[in-house]
Each structure stands twice: as structure tokens, then as C-alpha cells.
Design an enzyme around this catalytic site. Structure first.
Site, PDB file in Angstrom:
ATOM      1  N   TYR A  16      14.155  -6.159  16.074  1.00  0.00           N
ATOM      2  CA  TYR A  16      14.015  -6.075  14.619  1.00  0.00           C
ATOM      3  C   TYR A  16      15.131  -6.866  13.933  1.00  0.00           C
ATOM      4  CZ  TYR A  16      13.993  -3.956   9.954  1.00  0.00           C
ATOM      5  OH  TYR A  16      13.975  -3.751   8.595  1.00  0.00           O
ATOM      6  N   SER A  32      14.909  -8.226   3.324  1.00  0.00           N
ATOM      7  CA  SER A  32      15.609  -8.274   4.599  1.00  0.00           C
ATOM      8  C   SER A  32      16.068  -6.861   4.960  1.00  0.00           C
ATOM      9  CB  SER A  32      16.780  -9.256   4.518  1.00  0.00           C
ATOM     10  OG  SER A  32      17.440  -9.379   5.759  1.00  0.00           O
ATOM     11  N   SER A  84       0.807  -1.219   0.000  1.00  0.00           N
ATOM     12  CA  SER A  84       0.000   0.000   0.000  1.00  0.00           C
ATOM     13  C   SER A  84       0.838   1.267   0.000  1.00  0.00           C
ATOM     14  CB  SER A  84      -0.941   0.014   1.216  1.00  0.00           C
ATOM     15  OG  SER A  84      -0.199   0.020   2.427  1.00  0.00           O
ATOM     16  N   LYS A  96      15.028 -10.221  11.347  1.00  0.00           N
ATOM     17  CA  LYS A  96      15.652 -10.280  10.023  1.00  0.00           C
ATOM     18  C   LYS A  96      16.749 -11.340   9.967  1.00  0.00           C
ATOM     19  CE  LYS A  96      13.170  -7.094   8.013  1.00  0.00           C
ATOM     20  NZ  LYS A  96      12.245  -7.460   6.918  1.00  0.00           N
TER      21      LYS A  96
END
Length: 285
Positions: free
Chosen positions: A150, A136, A19, A154
Site C-alpha cells: 500500500y 494520498s 459511494s 502511495k
């Protein structure tokens, strides 16, 4: 589910998180290059006017993933390419990251991508063809301070992608990772529910750097979109692509420098902590 006549021209691509930001740039470029693109987002209304349909998708929910993939297969008959882009970043020191906050980060960035891959793989394996591109981050290779959760998500995505790439190559399926840094991603940031005051100042400086980079000063998302197109269209796609002006240099520094040297480099580059006080006469701190 929509019922439409199956179209066979052009490869079919499903792009999550389409989006806005990187996902929208990628989906738009693929559509312009002849792909039949299906975007997906938790809020499809945000992409009004996009040159591709946007389907509802919450990668954290098994039923939502199954419904989205079934809708694409019902409309197009196949999925040639999956681009896993949906995600967000939790910004907080490890100490102030609750287990629920860490689980939430993994649920979207890692398990969400895994749900999508598991949903598309049976049909790709049946046809002995397909491409999967997982978005990634430099943090997945070089974890920075205050992005521990975070970076962990990843790291996990990097590991499972590498295993999967070897497993499915004999079936004609290729998996690629794109490690990016310094882009105007528009990625959402989450924060600790119970922040620790001792971490407040450096965390705020880190968040400020991230917001400036991802909203204003970072590279254009078209760089990522072009890299995705390369991974999808190459006869011999690589497992890893690095995108971003400083990403390759920082990855090299992490591998070349000692742990102490690299830590000093990170501290100096980020400037998150106040400089040490000047030494007192006689050498006392």
C-alpha cells in the site's frame, strides 16, 4: 451515454470512489458548495440518495475510465476538477505479498489514478484550466510495517503527482496531494492469499488497529472533504496538504530522528510485537 443539455454554471467536479467514506463526504460537500458533482464507483447502487449522480467506474480498466470521463464531458461540457479517491489497502508483510497482490495494489491506487489523470488532462490543457487532487496517505511518506505494498502505491502516486504538477503548471492546471491519517475512511482491506505463520500475530494486531481507526475511532471524513475544497478553491493551492491529528508529528519525526531512533519509535507506538523477554541473571538474553 446520457444526453442532457450542457450546464455552464458552477465548476464541474469528478470524484472517484464516491459511494462511501471519504469520497462520498467530499462529493457531498462540493455539491453543497456549488460544484456540479459527478461521483463514480464500481457499484453505483451503494450511493442511493446521494446529492449527486453516481457513474459506473472501474479505474483498473481503460475502457471504463474512458466511458466515465466521456459521460461527464457529454453531460457538462468540461471537467474543472478531478478528485482521485478510489483505492484499497493490502495488509501483509512484504515476504507474504505475492507479485500478483502487489500488482493489484498498484493497479488500483497508482495506475487507476494515472488513468484518470491522463483521461482528463487533454480537455483541461485545451482550456488552460483545471485542478487535480490526489488522495494520498501518511503511508506514502512514512511507510508502516505490514502496509508495504500500500505504501509503495502511495509513494508512486506522490512521485508522479509532483512531476505532473511542474509539467502542467504553465498550462494553468494545479495538482495537489492530500496526505491523511487516522480517518474513518471505510477503506477496504485485502489480505495475503498465502500468509506466513511467523507474521500472523503482528499482522493481526496491525489489522486490528487499522480496522478500529478506519471504522470507529478515526477523524471524521469531513476533515478531508474540507481540505479538498480548500485545494480546489484556493488561488494558490499547495502541492501537499497533511490531514490528521498525528500525521504532521509523525512526518516530522521521520525526518528528524535517526533510522534506529525512528524504528524504535514505530515499534513502541504500534505495539505489534510482544515485549522482549527479561534479561537472565548475568546479562544473558
Amino acid at each position: 451515454m446520457h444526453t442532457t443539455t450542457l450546464e455552464t454554471h458552477g465548476p464541474v467536479a469528478l470524484v472517484t470512489g464516491a459511494s462511501s467514506g471519504l469520497g462520498r463526504a467530499t462529493a457531498t460537500l462540493l455539491a453543497a458548495r456549488g460544484y456540479r458533482v459527478f461521483g463514480a464507483s464500481r457499484d453505483p447502487s451503494r450511493a442511493a440518495g446521494a446529492p449527486f449522480p453516481l457513474l459506473p467506474l472501474d479505474v483498473r480498466e481503460d475502457a471504463s475510465v474512458a466511458a466515465c470521463v466521456a459521460e461527464v464531458l457529454g453531460a457538462a461540457g468540461r471537467i474543472d476538477a478531478l478528485v482521485n479517491n478510489a483505492g484499497y489497502a493490502f495488509v501483509g508483510a512484504v515476504e507474504e505479498t505475492s507479485l500478483d497482490e502487489a500488482r493489484g495494489q498498484m493497479e488500483t491506487n497508482y495506475f487507476g489514478a494515472l488513468r484518470m489523470m491522463r483521461a482528463v488532462l487533454p480537455e483541461m490543457r485545451r482550456r488552460k484550466a483545471g485542478r487535480i487532487v490526489n488522495i494520498s496517505s501518511l503511508a506514502g511518506v512514512v511507510p508502516p510495517p505490514f502496509l508495504g505494498a500500500y505504501a509503495a502505491s502511495k509513494h508512486a502516486l506522490e512521485a508522479i503527482s509532483e512531476s505532473l504538477a511542474i509539467e502542467v503548471r504553465p498550462r494553468g492546471i494545479h495538482v495537489s496531494l492530500i496526505e491523511l491519517d487516522g480517518m474513518r475512511t471505510g477503506i477496504p482491506f485485502a489480505h495475503p492469499a498465502r500468509p506466513e505463520p511467523d507474521h500472523a500475530a503482528p499482522r493481526a494486531r496491525m489489522l486490528g488497529r487499522l480496522e478500529r481507526m478506519t471504522r470507529e475511532t478515526g477523524d471524521d471524513p469531513s476533515l478531508l472533504a474540507r481540505c479538498v475544497l480548500e485545494a480546489l478553491s484556493s488561488d494558490a493551492p499547495r502541492l501537499r496538504y497533511v490531514v490528521g491529528e498525528h500525521a504532521a508529528a509523525l512526518i516530522d519525526a521521520r525526518r528528524r530522528l535517526s533510522e534506529a531512533e525512528y524504528a524504535r519509535e514505530v515499534v513502541a507506538r504500534l505495539g505489534l510485537w510482544d515485549p522482549p523477554a527479561a534479561a537472565a541473571p548475568g546479562g544473558a538474553a
